[in-house]
Design an enzyme around this catalytic site. Structure first.
Site, PDB file in Angstrom:
ATOM      1  N   GLU A   4      -4.414   2.655  -4.439  1.00  0.00           N
ATOM      2  CA  GLU A   4      -2.954   2.500  -4.350  1.00  0.00           C
ATOM      3  C   GLU A   4      -2.591   1.226  -3.593  1.00  0.00           C
ATOM      4  O   GLU A   4      -1.559   1.120  -2.971  1.00  0.00           O
ATOM      5  CB  GLU A   4      -2.339   3.765  -3.742  1.00  0.00           C
ATOM      6  CG  GLU A   4      -2.342   3.919  -2.239  1.00  0.00           C
ATOM      7  CD  GLU A   4      -3.710   3.965  -1.558  1.00  0.00           C
ATOM      8  OE1 GLU A   4      -4.726   3.645  -2.173  1.00  0.00           O
ATOM      9  OE2 GLU A   4      -3.729   4.283  -0.360  1.00  0.00           O
TER      10      GLU A   4
ATOM     11  N   ASN B 112      -0.983  12.908  -4.641  1.00  0.00           N
ATOM     12  CA  ASN B 112      -2.024  13.404  -5.546  1.00  0.00           C
ATOM     13  C   ASN B 112      -2.243  14.898  -5.356  1.00  0.00           C
ATOM     14  O   ASN B 112      -2.361  15.643  -6.331  1.00  0.00           O
ATOM     15  CB  ASN B 112      -3.353  12.683  -5.262  1.00  0.00           C
ATOM     16  CG  ASN B 112      -3.588  11.540  -6.220  1.00  0.00           C
ATOM     17  OD1 ASN B 112      -2.978  11.486  -7.279  1.00  0.00           O
ATOM     18  ND2 ASN B 112      -4.467  10.636  -5.852  1.00  0.00           N
TER      19      ASN B 112
ATOM     20  N   ASP C  11       0.874  -1.179   0.000  1.00  0.00           N
ATOM     21  CA  ASP C  11       0.000   0.000   0.000  1.00  0.00           C
ATOM     22  C   ASP C  11       0.911   1.229   0.000  1.00  0.00           C
ATOM     23  O   ASP C  11       1.718   1.416   0.917  1.00  0.00           O
ATOM     24  CB  ASP C  11      -0.890  -0.038   1.256  1.00  0.00           C
ATOM     25  CG  ASP C  11      -1.968   1.026   1.232  1.00  0.00           C
ATOM     26  OD1 ASP C  11      -3.136   0.671   1.442  1.00  0.00           O
ATOM     27  OD2 ASP C  11      -1.639   2.209   1.012  1.00  0.00           O
TER      28      ASP C  11
HETATM   29  N1  LIG Z   1      -3.730   9.379  -9.141  1.00  0.00           N
HETATM   30  C1  LIG Z   1      -4.554   8.417  -8.713  1.00  0.00           C
HETATM   31  N2  LIG Z   1      -4.989   8.430  -7.441  1.00  0.00           N
HETATM   32  C2  LIG Z   1      -5.802   7.461  -7.000  1.00  0.00           C
HETATM   33  C3  LIG Z   1      -6.198   6.422  -7.852  1.00  0.00           C
HETATM   34  N3  LIG Z   1      -7.003   5.598  -7.120  1.00  0.00           N
HETATM   35  C4  LIG Z   1      -7.078   6.091  -5.883  1.00  0.00           C
HETATM   36  N4  LIG Z   1      -6.362   7.234  -5.780  1.00  0.00           N
HETATM   37  C5  LIG Z   1      -6.164   8.108  -4.616  1.00  0.00           C
HETATM   38  O1  LIG Z   1      -5.348   7.446  -3.657  1.00  0.00           O
HETATM   39  C6  LIG Z   1      -5.536   8.138  -2.397  1.00  0.00           C
HETATM   40  C7  LIG Z   1      -5.520   7.122  -1.287  1.00  0.00           C
HETATM   41  O2  LIG Z   1      -5.507   7.842  -0.099  1.00  0.00           O
HETATM   42  P1  LIG Z   1      -5.551   7.172   1.353  1.00  0.00           P
HETATM   43  O3  LIG Z   1      -6.430   5.946   1.300  1.00  0.00           O
HETATM   44  O4  LIG Z   1      -5.888   8.219   2.333  1.00  0.00           O
HETATM   45  O5  LIG Z   1      -4.109   6.625   1.582  1.00  0.00           O
HETATM   46  P2  LIG Z   1      -2.725   7.379   1.743  1.00  0.00           P
HETATM   47  O6  LIG Z   1      -2.822   8.832   1.494  1.00  0.00           O
HETATM   48  O7  LIG Z   1      -1.737   6.628   0.892  1.00  0.00           O
HETATM   49  O8  LIG Z   1      -2.413   7.166   3.237  1.00  0.00           O
HETATM   50  P3  LIG Z   1      -1.679   5.926   3.900  1.00  0.00           P
HETATM   51  O9  LIG Z   1      -2.079   4.700   3.105  1.00  0.00           O
HETATM   52  O10 LIG Z   1      -2.201   5.868   5.298  1.00  0.00           O
HETATM   53  O11 LIG Z   1      -0.211   6.152   3.839  1.00  0.00           O
HETATM   54  C8  LIG Z   1      -6.848   8.887  -2.534  1.00  0.00           C
HETATM   55  O12 LIG Z   1      -6.570  10.260  -2.591  1.00  0.00           O
HETATM   56  C9  LIG Z   1      -7.431   8.417  -3.873  1.00  0.00           C
HETATM   57  O13 LIG Z   1      -8.143   9.446  -4.532  1.00  0.00           O
HETATM   58  C10 LIG Z   1      -5.727   6.448  -9.195  1.00  0.00           C
HETATM   59  O14 LIG Z   1      -6.020   5.564 -10.033  1.00  0.00           O
HETATM   60  N5  LIG Z   1      -4.905   7.449  -9.584  1.00  0.00           N
END
Ligand SMILES: Nc1nc2c(ncn2[C@@H]2O[C@H](COP(=O)(O)OP(=O)(O)OP(=O)(O)O)[C@@H](O)[C@H]2O)c(=O)[nH]1
Length: 388
Positions: A294, A259, A251
């Site tokens: 992710e 982003n 993850d």
């Molecule tokens: N660019 C992009 N972003 C994505 C995609 N799918 C999901 N996301 C973003 O991935 C982010 C996941 O955020 P969180 O679940 O808070 O996880 P994190 O910020 O990595 O936090 P931790 O896992 O705790 O380290 C969100 O902002 C989603 O919008 C994608 O296909 N492309």
């Protein structure tokens, strides 16, 4: 009859080239080839009604040119490069001279028939080889190869029959049972060749659609559904062979921040970079899937905890090495655990005889532990969260 069926087939092939995706190449070539054979067959059928140069030389030249167009179309469908046309033009010029000599200067159907049958044989055998040489053959490939083998036999029989009885060659237009059989076989073959190619194009379209359905379009990793399908097979193999399967869940850390800072496109580039790192480090038989956002997993057949840990360490190190390709620094948290379905393999397994869901849940829990402990680290599954 043959002319009409070729012309109809040409319409179908041209129409399909408009509807099929651009990646399915060669349909237009085969449309032109079918059109060419349609015109050539029409001219053959006018033998005696139009001058010989038209019904023999032009008709055969169009037929030979159509073989070349079909050959190039097949190379395109197979994703092979096309050679320059120069050699083909030279070959066509040589055929033209040969036909002109044995039609206008020294009229003789026997050498003409040998030449055209030889070209036909080269075409059919070359085509069969082109389709055969691809490693993984689909059902349509076997149908097409059978057609080409039939074409080879057809041209061989024609050469042998001409050698055995050269006088019969001169009576092309005189009705006889062998002549009728030849015309019928020839008609069917022209049509079947086009249908065979159409089948190959449809097979290719089918496998492209399957590929799209099974893989995430951004990263190329397998979709969750596809992973679960494949995992069922891996689990069955592991049970039969008493093997251990390992799972690495990954993850990306603070991906929301990535982003927010780089925009969605920048986030996508990071996801692609991460996937490329995994593809580079995993073995071909390892299953790599994007479970959503992710979150990714790697299923490692016939791998124990230690082996999986080593791969996770390699990935961890690769991500922590500065990349000089415009991708910002980023990290990932990892969870690693194994599963084994049989008491024999339980020797290597941490928690024998539990379910796949338990296994995924435990490894997920390990990822959360890695996150809670500060991220950018690997947590191994050491204690069962669910006892079975
Ligand atoms: N660019 C992009 N972003 C994505 C995609 N799918 C999901 N996301 C973003 O991935 C982010 C996941 O955020 P969180 O679940 O808070 O996880 P994190 O910020 O990595 O936090 P931790 O896992 O705790 O380290 C969100 O902002 C989603 O919008 C994608 O296909 N492309």
């Amino acid at each position: 009859m043959s002319a009409i069926s070729c012309l109809l087939m040409a319409i179908v092939l041209f129409g399909s080239s408009k509807v099929y995706p651009r990646s399915i190449e060669g349909l237009k070539h085969w449309g032109w080839g079918a059109l060419g054979f349609g015109v050539a067959n029409l001219l053959f059928s006018l033998r005696g009604l139009v001058p010989d140069w038209l019904s023999i030389i032009v008709a055969n030249m169009i037929g030979v040119a159509s073989f070349i167009v079909w050959w190039r179309g097949m190379r395109l469908l197979r994703g092979l490069a096309l050679s320059s046309m120069r050699l083909w033009y030279m070959a066509l010029a040589a055929v033209l001279l040969f036909l002109a000599y044995f039609t206008l200067v020294q009229p003789n159907i026997v050498p003409r028939r040998f030449l055209i049958s030889g070209i036909g044989f080269a075409f059919y055998s070359g085509m069969a080889w082109l389709v055969w040489r691809r490693g993984q053959r689909l059902q349509g490939d076997y149908v097409f190869i059978s057609l080409m083998v039939f074409g080879c036999l057809f041209t061989l029989i024609r050469v042998v029959a001409t050698m055995a009885n050269p006088a019969s060659a001169a009576t092309l237009l005189t009705p006889s049972s062998s002549q009728t059989a030849y015309v019928i076989a020839y008609n069917i073959m022209s049509l079947m060749n086009c249908i065979g190619f159409f089948l190959l194009a449809t097979n290719k379209l089918q496998s492209e659609l399957q590929q799209m359905a099974d893989h995430d379009s951004l990263t190329g990793a397998m979709t969750r559904r596809s992973l679960m399908d494949k995992l069922a097979i891996e689990v069955a193999i592991a049970q039969r062979k008493s093997q251990t399967i390992a799972l690495i869940a990954m993850d990306l850390d603070y991906f929301k921040q990535i982003n927010d800072t780089l925009g969605h496109d920048g986030g996508d580039r990071v996801l692609c970079h991460f996937s490329a790192v995994v593809f580079k480090n995993k073995r071909p038989q390892d299953l790599f899937s994007r479970m959503g956002g992710e979150e990714f997993v790697l299923v490692l057949p016939d791998t124990d905890l230690h082996g999986a840990q080593r791969l996770a360490q390699r990935l961890h190190a690769a991500l922590n090495t500065a990349h000089n390709d415009g991708i910002p620094a980023y990290t990932s948290s990892f969870g690693v655990g194994t599963w084994s379905g049989t008491p024999v393999a339980a020797v290597n397994s941490q928690f024998p005889l539990d379910t796949i869901e338990d296994w995924f849940k435990r490894v997920d829990d390990a990822v959360y532990r890695a996150k809670a402990a500060g991220r950018n680290r690997i947590e191994l599954v050491t204690e069962p969260s669910i006892s079975v």
